[in-house]
Motif scaffolding. Structure first.
Motif, PDB file in Angstrom:
ATOM      1  N   UNK A 163      14.969   8.324  -6.039  1.00 29.11           N
ATOM      2  CA  UNK A 163      16.426   8.314  -6.079  1.00 29.11           C
ATOM      3  C   UNK A 163      16.934   8.853  -7.414  1.00 29.11           C
ATOM      4  N   UNK A 164      16.193   8.622  -8.495  1.00 29.72           N
ATOM      5  CA  UNK A 164      16.602   9.153  -9.802  1.00 29.72           C
ATOM      6  C   UNK A 164      16.591  10.682  -9.783  1.00 29.72           C
ATOM      7  N   UNK A 165      15.613  11.283  -9.109  1.00 31.83           N
ATOM      8  CA  UNK A 165      15.566  12.741  -8.981  1.00 31.83           C
ATOM      9  C   UNK A 165      16.755  13.241  -8.160  1.00 31.83           C
ATOM     10  N   UNK A 166      17.102  12.493  -7.131  1.00 31.26           N
ATOM     11  CA  UNK A 166      18.252  12.854  -6.304  1.00 31.26           C
ATOM     12  C   UNK A 166      19.537  12.794  -7.120  1.00 31.26           C
ATOM     13  N   UNK A 167      19.686  11.761  -7.943  1.00 29.49           N
ATOM     14  CA  UNK A 167      20.885  11.641  -8.775  1.00 29.49           C
ATOM     15  C   UNK A 167      20.970  12.799  -9.768  1.00 29.49           C
ATOM     16  N   UNK A 168      19.836  13.190 -10.346  1.00 28.03           N
ATOM     17  CA  UNK A 168      19.817  14.336 -11.260  1.00 28.03           C
ATOM     18  C   UNK A 168      20.235  15.604 -10.530  1.00 28.03           C
ATOM     19  N   UNK A 169      19.733  15.771  -9.309  1.00 23.20           N
ATOM     20  CA  UNK A 169      20.048  16.951  -8.513  1.00 23.20           C
ATOM     21  C   UNK A 169      21.549  17.010  -8.201  1.00 23.20           C
ATOM     22  N   UNK A 170      22.130  15.870  -7.835  1.00 20.41           N
ATOM     23  CA  UNK A 170      23.562  15.806  -7.544  1.00 20.41           C
ATOM     24  C   UNK A 170      24.373  16.108  -8.803  1.00 20.41           C
ATOM     25  N   UNK A 171      23.960  15.548  -9.930  1.00 20.10           N
ATOM     26  CA  UNK A 171      24.651  15.776 -11.201  1.00 20.10           C
ATOM     27  C   UNK A 171      24.589  17.249 -11.600  1.00 20.10           C
TER      28      UNK A 171
ATOM     29  N   UNK B 184       7.515  16.065  -9.526  1.00 18.96           N
ATOM     30  CA  UNK B 184       8.700  16.674  -8.928  1.00 18.96           C
ATOM     31  C   UNK B 184       8.451  16.967  -7.454  1.00 18.96           C
ATOM     32  N   UNK B 185       9.535  17.040  -6.703  1.00 19.06           N
ATOM     33  CA  UNK B 185       9.431  17.403  -5.302  1.00 19.06           C
ATOM     34  C   UNK B 185       9.439  16.203  -4.371  1.00 19.06           C
ATOM     35  N   UNK B 186       9.128  16.489  -3.126  1.00 23.87           N
ATOM     36  CA  UNK B 186       9.146  15.477  -2.077  1.00 23.87           C
ATOM     37  C   UNK B 186       7.739  15.203  -1.573  1.00 23.87           C
ATOM     38  N   UNK B 187       7.532  13.977  -1.183  1.00 24.14           N
ATOM     39  CA  UNK B 187       6.298  13.592  -0.505  1.00 24.14           C
ATOM     40  C   UNK B 187       6.581  13.597   0.987  1.00 24.14           C
TER      41      UNK B 187
ATOM     42  N   UNK C 293       0.833  -1.201   0.000  1.00 25.49           N
ATOM     43  CA  UNK C 293       0.000   0.000   0.000  1.00 25.49           C
ATOM     44  C   UNK C 293       0.873   1.257   0.000  1.00 25.49           C
ATOM     45  N   UNK C 294       1.991   1.207   0.707  1.00 25.48           N
ATOM     46  CA  UNK C 294       2.927   2.332   0.738  1.00 25.48           C
ATOM     47  C   UNK C 294       3.486   2.590  -0.656  1.00 25.48           C
ATOM     48  N   UNK C 295       3.951   1.542  -1.313  1.00 24.50           N
ATOM     49  CA  UNK C 295       4.482   1.684  -2.676  1.00 24.50           C
ATOM     50  C   UNK C 295       3.428   2.258  -3.616  1.00 24.50           C
ATOM     51  N   UNK C 296       2.213   1.762  -3.521  1.00 29.65           N
ATOM     52  CA  UNK C 296       1.137   2.231  -4.393  1.00 29.65           C
ATOM     53  C   UNK C 296       0.814   3.703  -4.130  1.00 29.65           C
ATOM     54  N   UNK C 297       0.781   4.095  -2.863  1.00 29.02           N
ATOM     55  CA  UNK C 297       0.475   5.492  -2.519  1.00 29.02           C
ATOM     56  C   UNK C 297       1.573   6.428  -3.024  1.00 29.02           C
ATOM     57  N   UNK C 298       2.814   6.005  -2.901  1.00 30.82           N
ATOM     58  CA  UNK C 298       3.923   6.848  -3.365  1.00 30.82           C
ATOM     59  C   UNK C 298       3.906   6.963  -4.887  1.00 30.82           C
ATOM     60  N   UNK C 299       3.710   5.853  -5.560  1.00 37.31           N
ATOM     61  CA  UNK C 299       3.657   5.882  -7.024  1.00 37.31           C
ATOM     62  C   UNK C 299       2.495   6.753  -7.512  1.00 37.31           C
ATOM     63  N   UNK C 300       1.367   6.670  -6.834  1.00 42.02           N
ATOM     64  CA  UNK C 300       0.211   7.499  -7.196  1.00 42.02           C
ATOM     65  C   UNK C 300       0.542   8.977  -7.008  1.00 42.02           C
ATOM     66  N   UNK C 301       1.202   9.309  -5.904  1.00 45.83           N
ATOM     67  CA  UNK C 301       1.576  10.694  -5.639  1.00 45.83           C
ATOM     68  C   UNK C 301       2.520  11.207  -6.724  1.00 45.83           C
ATOM     69  N   UNK C 302       3.558  10.427  -7.042  1.00 48.80           N
ATOM     70  CA  UNK C 302       4.535  10.883  -8.032  1.00 48.80           C
ATOM     71  C   UNK C 302       3.972  10.884  -9.453  1.00 48.80           C
ATOM     72  N   UNK C 303       2.911  10.148  -9.707  1.00 49.50           N
ATOM     73  CA  UNK C 303       2.282  10.230 -11.029  1.00 49.50           C
ATOM     74  C   UNK C 303       1.514  11.543 -11.169  1.00 49.50           C
ATOM     75  N   UNK C 304       1.027  12.070 -10.050  1.00 47.27           N
ATOM     76  CA  UNK C 304       0.312  13.341 -10.058  1.00 47.27           C
ATOM     77  C   UNK C 304       1.283  14.512  -9.915  1.00 47.27           C
ATOM     78  N   UNK C 305       2.235  14.364  -9.004  1.00 48.65           N
ATOM     79  CA  UNK C 305       3.229  15.410  -8.727  1.00 48.65           C
ATOM     80  C   UNK C 305       4.623  14.851  -9.040  1.00 48.65           C
TER      81      UNK C 305
END
Length: 128
Positions: free
Chosen positions: A85-93, A32-35, A18-30
């Protein structure tokens, strides 16, 4: 004893799924950014029909799970939360590229200053 352990693991699997599904749903709507954790817990509590005691109980287990999840990175502070983590890697790069450009500009400025100061020196290395 094995049955008790199996029951606990099965319950945790449901929570983690349920946690994975909620996070994926959030990132599909938003995308960028942090949850924020409180937002995630509110969504999970509504979906799983948890009471406040269960939210407090499962909070630590969800944080434990997400800190070890390979797809997500947990940040702290005022703008902290769960980020991909992919967003974090982009930010570091991006940060590394920006620092490299700054260093390159400093070198160019220093070379320009040295060149302009050499024009003012005479052949004996003294100023005119």
């Amino acid at each position: 004893m094995s049955e008790i352990i199996d029951n606990v693991f099965n319950e945790l699997k449901l929570i983690y799924k349920a946690t994975d599904e909620a996070i994926e749903k959030y990132f599909s709507i938003m995308p960028e950014g942090n949850l924020q954790f409180p937002t995630l817990l509110t969504v999970l509590a509504a979906d799983m029909k948890w009471n406040e005691k269960q939210v407090r109980e499962y909070d630590t287990m969800i944080r434990f799970y997400l800190r070890r999840h390979p797809k997500y990175y947990i940040t702290r502070g005022a703008r902290g939360g769960i980020m991909r983590d992919t967003d974090r890697q982009k930010k570091i790069s991006l940060e590394a590229k920006k620092n490299l450009i700054k260093e390159h500009m400093k070198e160019k400025i220093n070379a320009s200053l040295i060149q302009s100061s050499n024009i003012l020196l005479d052949s004996n290395g003294e100023y005119d």
